[in-house]
Every structure is written in structure tokens, then in C-alpha cells.
Design an enzyme around this catalytic site. Sequence first.
Site, PDB file in Angstrom:
ATOM      1  N   HIS A 134      -3.588  -5.110   0.742  1.00  0.00           N
ATOM      2  CA  HIS A 134      -3.054  -5.439   1.883  1.00  0.00           C
ATOM      3  C   HIS A 134      -3.053  -6.762   2.247  1.00  0.00           C
ATOM      4  CE1 HIS A 134      -2.298  -1.839   4.282  1.00  0.00           C
ATOM      5  NE2 HIS A 134      -3.288  -1.182   3.499  1.00  0.00           N
ATOM      6  N   GLU A 162      -1.266  -8.942   3.698  1.00  0.00           N
ATOM      7  CA  GLU A 162      -1.401  -9.427   5.136  1.00  0.00           C
ATOM      8  C   GLU A 162      -2.673  -9.520   5.906  1.00  0.00           C
ATOM      9  OE1 GLU A 162      -1.576  -5.049   5.857  1.00  0.00           O
ATOM     10  OE2 GLU A 162      -0.693  -6.430   4.347  1.00  0.00           O
ATOM     11  N   CYS A 220       0.899  -1.213   0.000  1.00  0.00           N
ATOM     12  CA  CYS A 220       0.088   0.129  -0.065  1.00  0.00           C
ATOM     13  C   CYS A 220       0.997   1.208   0.052  1.00  0.00           C
ATOM     14  CB  CYS A 220      -0.959  -0.013   1.191  1.00  0.00           C
ATOM     15  SG  CYS A 220      -2.310   0.915   0.928  1.00  0.00           S
TER      16      CYS A 220
END
Length: 231
Positions: free
Chosen positions: A207, A209, A113
Site C-alpha cells: 500500500h 498510499e 494490493c
Amino acid sequence: MTKPLIGVTTYLDRARWGVWDMPAALLAARYPRYVREGGGLVAMLPPDGPGAAAAVVARVDALVVAGGADVEPVRYGAEPDPRTGPPARERDDWELALIDAALASGTPLLGVCRGMQLLNVALGGTLTQHLDGHVGAEGVMGLHPVKPVPGTLYASLVPEQAEVPTYHHQAVDRLGAGLVASAYAEDGTVEAVELDEPAWALGVQWHPEMGEDFRIVRGLVRAAAEAAVRR
């Protein structure tokens, strides 16, 4: 075989825990989990003086530049849009220096990001300061598909169109020198960038993660292990 050591940048913000309320180096727990799921060991890299960046990068096998605040527009020669958030100058200084050191040394690099946007800015690119439709609600991840560009590093890791967790209101405008777009959203927003050369340097606008797809980080960890062997 020793697991590669992956450095992950952190926030620098005020936080409360127990009886304490003070500045803290913060990292959402999803980042260490993500790196561990990819097969790496995690080292948190809180902001430091830019002069320390090369020495820090030399001690890790790969670098993850985490998400966070908007990049200050002066970094890419623009006036701030009223919708651009307050600057995080200490992070900008530190993370731009880390990116420069990683690129100079060939250390594998993943920008998430804000990290993707900083990679673009570090190489002379610019950003769109506001766009709609890439968040769910305040504090809530959105979800939308991204389509890989065939023949790219990203496409070699995730060859199909994939739904990704997303939370951003800025994006790449003009690509930095040596970067190519390697994935797009349906509205044409650049969703991934990478170096157009053998070095492993990838930025993703979403994102990863926050999801359960670990193919990107596994690719990063493999590249880190190979780089460590070469060193």
C-alpha cells in the site's frame, strides 16, 4: 500545464456519517493525498455497470485500482478457501472492466494490493488464497522489505530495496499473460508485476498510499501526462 486527471476506484460499503447510515462509495483519504502528492488531480470512480468502463477510462489520463476485498476465486477458476473473505462482486465486475479498458486503450494503470491481484486475474493469472506474515495485526499495516528486479519499470522508479507498508493475505500465484514479476519479498512472494511491453501498467502488492515514498505515483502521473499529450 494542466495536471493529469487520475481516476481511483472506490469501495462500495455501508457507512455512517452524521445522522445517516446507508450504502456509500468509500475511499480512504490516503489515496487522494497520494495522487495529489504525485502531481495529479483525483476523480473517484465508484462501481458502475461494466458497460460504462470504456467511456470512463476515456475521460481520465490514468487509472488507479485501489485495495480492498479478496477477489472472488471463481474469477480465476478456483474454489474458495475457508480463509478467503466474502466476495465484492460489483467491484470485481467494474474493476475488471476498467482494467480491460485501460489495457486496450494504453491508459497508464496502477494496481494497489487487490488492484494488482485483479490485474493478474484479468490477464488469466491465478492467486494464492492465503499466506502468513504480510500484515501487522488486524487493522494494522505490516512493514517488510521488497527487492526490485533490475531492468523493470518498477526498478526504474525505485532501484533499491525498500521497506513498504503491507496488509494482505493473498498474492499472485501463476502470472497472467504478458506480465512479469518486478519485485519480490524476502519469502519469495511476488510483490510487483508489470506488463512486459512499453505500456505503463504496474501492480504493487503493498500500500504505497500509506507511506511517504511518492516515486511510483509520480511515475504514473508522468506517464499520464505523456499519454494525454499523445492523445
